[in-house]
Write a protein that holds these residues in place. Structure first.
Motif, PDB file in Angstrom:
ATOM      1  N   ASP A   1     -11.066  19.923   3.968  1.00 48.63           N
ATOM      2  CA  ASP A   1     -10.842  18.972   5.054  1.00 48.63           C
ATOM      3  C   ASP A   1     -10.485  17.589   4.507  1.00 48.63           C
ATOM      4  O   ASP A   1      -9.571  16.921   5.018  1.00 48.63           O
ATOM      5  CB  ASP A   1     -12.093  18.858   5.930  1.00 48.63           C
ATOM      6  CG  ASP A   1     -12.392  20.135   6.711  1.00 48.63           C
ATOM      7  OD1 ASP A   1     -11.484  20.973   6.824  1.00 48.63           O
ATOM      8  OD2 ASP A   1     -13.529  20.264   7.192  1.00 48.63           O
TER       9      ASP A   1
ATOM     10  N   SER B   1     -16.828  30.097   2.665  1.00 50.24           N
ATOM     11  CA  SER B   1     -17.168  30.755   3.936  1.00 50.24           C
ATOM     12  C   SER B   1     -17.340  32.265   3.817  1.00 50.24           C
ATOM     13  O   SER B   1     -17.602  32.936   4.815  1.00 50.24           O
ATOM     14  CB  SER B   1     -16.085  30.462   4.979  1.00 50.24           C
ATOM     15  OG  SER B   1     -14.841  31.004   4.583  1.00 50.24           O
TER      16      SER B   1
ATOM     17  N   ILE C   1     -18.724  31.921  12.696  1.00 57.70           N
ATOM     18  CA  ILE C   1     -17.413  31.299  12.508  1.00 57.70           C
ATOM     19  C   ILE C   1     -17.587  29.796  12.401  1.00 57.70           C
ATOM     20  O   ILE C   1     -18.231  29.164  13.237  1.00 57.70           O
ATOM     21  CB  ILE C   1     -16.472  31.646  13.672  1.00 57.70           C
ATOM     22  CG1 ILE C   1     -16.210  33.154  13.704  1.00 57.70           C
ATOM     23  CG2 ILE C   1     -15.153  30.878  13.541  1.00 57.70           C
ATOM     24  CD1 ILE C   1     -15.382  33.603  14.884  1.00 57.70           C
ATOM     25  N   GLU C   2     -17.008  29.223  11.334  1.00 49.68           N
ATOM     26  CA  GLU C   2     -17.115  27.790  11.124  1.00 49.68           C
ATOM     27  C   GLU C   2     -15.970  27.070  11.831  1.00 49.68           C
ATOM     28  O   GLU C   2     -14.845  27.573  11.881  1.00 49.68           O
ATOM     29  CB  GLU C   2     -17.072  27.472   9.631  1.00 49.68           C
ATOM     30  CG  GLU C   2     -18.258  28.059   8.862  1.00 49.68           C
ATOM     31  CD  GLU C   2     -18.174  27.775   7.381  1.00 49.68           C
ATOM     32  OE1 GLU C   2     -17.070  27.886   6.826  1.00 49.68           O
ATOM     33  OE2 GLU C   2     -19.195  27.423   6.779  1.00 49.68           O
ATOM     34  N   HIS C   3     -16.250  25.887  12.338  1.00 50.92           N
ATOM     35  CA  HIS C   3     -15.232  25.098  13.015  1.00 50.92           C
ATOM     36  C   HIS C   3     -14.999  23.815  12.231  1.00 50.92           C
ATOM     37  O   HIS C   3     -15.936  23.121  11.852  1.00 50.92           O
ATOM     38  CB  HIS C   3     -15.665  24.764  14.448  1.00 50.92           C
ATOM     39  CG  HIS C   3     -15.830  25.966  15.311  1.00 50.92           C
ATOM     40  ND1 HIS C   3     -14.757  26.621  15.888  1.00 50.92           N
ATOM     41  CD2 HIS C   3     -16.934  26.668  15.657  1.00 50.92           C
ATOM     42  CE1 HIS C   3     -15.198  27.656  16.583  1.00 50.92           C
ATOM     43  NE2 HIS C   3     -16.519  27.715  16.457  1.00 50.92           N
TER      44      HIS C   3
ATOM     45  N   ARG D   1      -8.916  20.233  13.454  1.00 42.79           N
ATOM     46  CA  ARG D   1      -7.677  20.906  13.846  1.00 42.79           C
ATOM     47  C   ARG D   1      -6.532  20.140  13.195  1.00 42.79           C
ATOM     48  O   ARG D   1      -6.277  18.987  13.531  1.00 42.79           O
ATOM     49  CB  ARG D   1      -7.551  20.930  15.372  1.00 42.79           C
ATOM     50  CG  ARG D   1      -8.602  21.817  16.030  1.00 42.79           C
ATOM     51  CD  ARG D   1      -8.456  21.809  17.549  1.00 42.79           C
ATOM     52  NE  ARG D   1      -9.307  22.804  18.164  1.00 42.79           N
ATOM     53  CZ  ARG D   1     -10.567  22.592  18.543  1.00 42.79           C
ATOM     54  NH1 ARG D   1     -11.111  21.388  18.368  1.00 42.79           N
ATOM     55  NH2 ARG D   1     -11.271  23.543  19.098  1.00 42.79           N
TER      56      ARG D   1
END
Length: 335
Positions: free
Chosen positions: A228, A248, A254-256, A259
């Protein structure tokens, strides 16, 4: 003389553990049919991608079946042959079982020349990890002299090779790793321009400090928060190479994350995932070039070797704890 093998007996939930594996032994060696060879395993490879195969989910490669022998990269020696293409004593590499001995047909293995490079490198820098680095960086990344390249998981078998090839192409290289020993190795031995310890450094601040002109190529082996922060620094027409997401692999949910589609549009940037099998028709080209670079001293490598087939599960689990510097191997027998 028997044959020991390691089975997957339980699918891991989160981090794998010893209960997921079982060591079994048969009383006799496998018997050969015409066109087959019997191979004694010398080294076996443990690789992060294998975690996905243990989950049972459909992916680009078939999942491991329960209560069957695990398989992966193997280097071994032919001890019996019923195939005219191989003789006793030949060294070979292939995707075979986690066993002391394997039976294989000629199309399942490639012959190795130990005078060109140590046979263990066929599982590392002159094998699948080296090819992954070679094709991912050169085909997708298309590095140009003076560009800035960031590599996560930089002290692993793939990442360390990516960084060195980028240096050969005249790039500025920033590596991200998780221990001071690994960072020192990248800086002093492999001559990365800058290194970041993601466990002790402020990732956001260090990435900004070391990439004043932005990031042209990001070779992503890790994903997560590290990626990120790096992606925020991409330049116009940057290339983001998705090789692995080890952060992961053991996640149970589920990782967020951010966007990033809008940023990719804004920067006209490319993000592309790949697997080394995409380049199967060009493997010989890659192996030849990697071998030449290793022999000339342009590429360096490290191997982290654990002794004993019975310790292969521990070596595999160690990948997700950052235990390995360089390529993680298990030595099963003496050469």
């Amino acid at each position: 003389m028997g044959n020991r093998s390691i089975l997957l007996v339980e699918r891991p939930t989160g981090m794998p553990n010893d209960k997921n594996f079982e060591l079994v032994e048969s009383e006799e060696l496998p018997r050969l049919n015409e066109g087959e060879v019997l191979i004694q395993t010398i080294y076996l490879s443990v690789d992060p991608y294998m975690r996905g195969r243990m989950s049972g989910r459909k992916s680009y490669i078939e999942p491991f079946a329960l209560n069957e022998v695990l398989s992966g990269g193997i280097v071994g020696q032919v001890i019996e042959s019923k195939d005219g293409n191989f003789k006793v004593g030949d060294y070979v590499e292939g995707r075979l079982g986690w066993s002391d001995y394997n039976v294989a047909k000629s199309h399942q293995v490639r012959k190795l020349n130990p005078s060109i490079a140590p046979i263990s490198t066929a599982l590392g820098i002159v094998g699948m990890p080296g090819l992954t680095a070679y094709f991912g960086l050169l085909d997708i990344g298309e590095p140009k002299e003076g560009e800035t390249v960031v590599v996560s998981g930089a002290a692993g078998a793939v990442g360390s090779t990516v960084g060195q090839i980028a240096k050969l192409k005249g790039c500025k290289v920033i590596g991200i790793a998780g221990t001071e020993e690994k960072c020192q190795y990248l800086k002093e031995d492999l001559h990365f321009d800058e290194v970041i310890n993601y466990k002790t450094d402020n990732i956001k601040d260090k990435v900004k400090q070391y990439t004043p002109d932005g990031v042209d190529i990001y070779f992503d082996n890790v994903g997560g928060d590290i990626s990120d922060e790096v992606i925020k620094r991409i330049n116009y027409k940057a290339r983001i190479i998705l090789c692995g997401q080890i952060s992961s692999y053991n996640a149970t949910e589920i990782e967020h994350g951010p966007r990033i589609q809008g940023l990719l549009v804004q920067k006209s940037a490319l993000m592309k995932g790949f697997i080394v099998g995409d380049y199967a028709n060009n493997h010989e080209e890659g192996l030849k070039q990697l071998g030449e670079w290793v022999n000339s001293g342009k590429l360096q490598y490290r191997e982290n070797i654990v002794e004993g087939l019975e310790n292969a599960p521990h070596a595999f689990i160690g990948l997700f704890k950052g235990d390995n510097l360089g390529k993680q191997l298990v030595k099963v027998s003496d050469d």
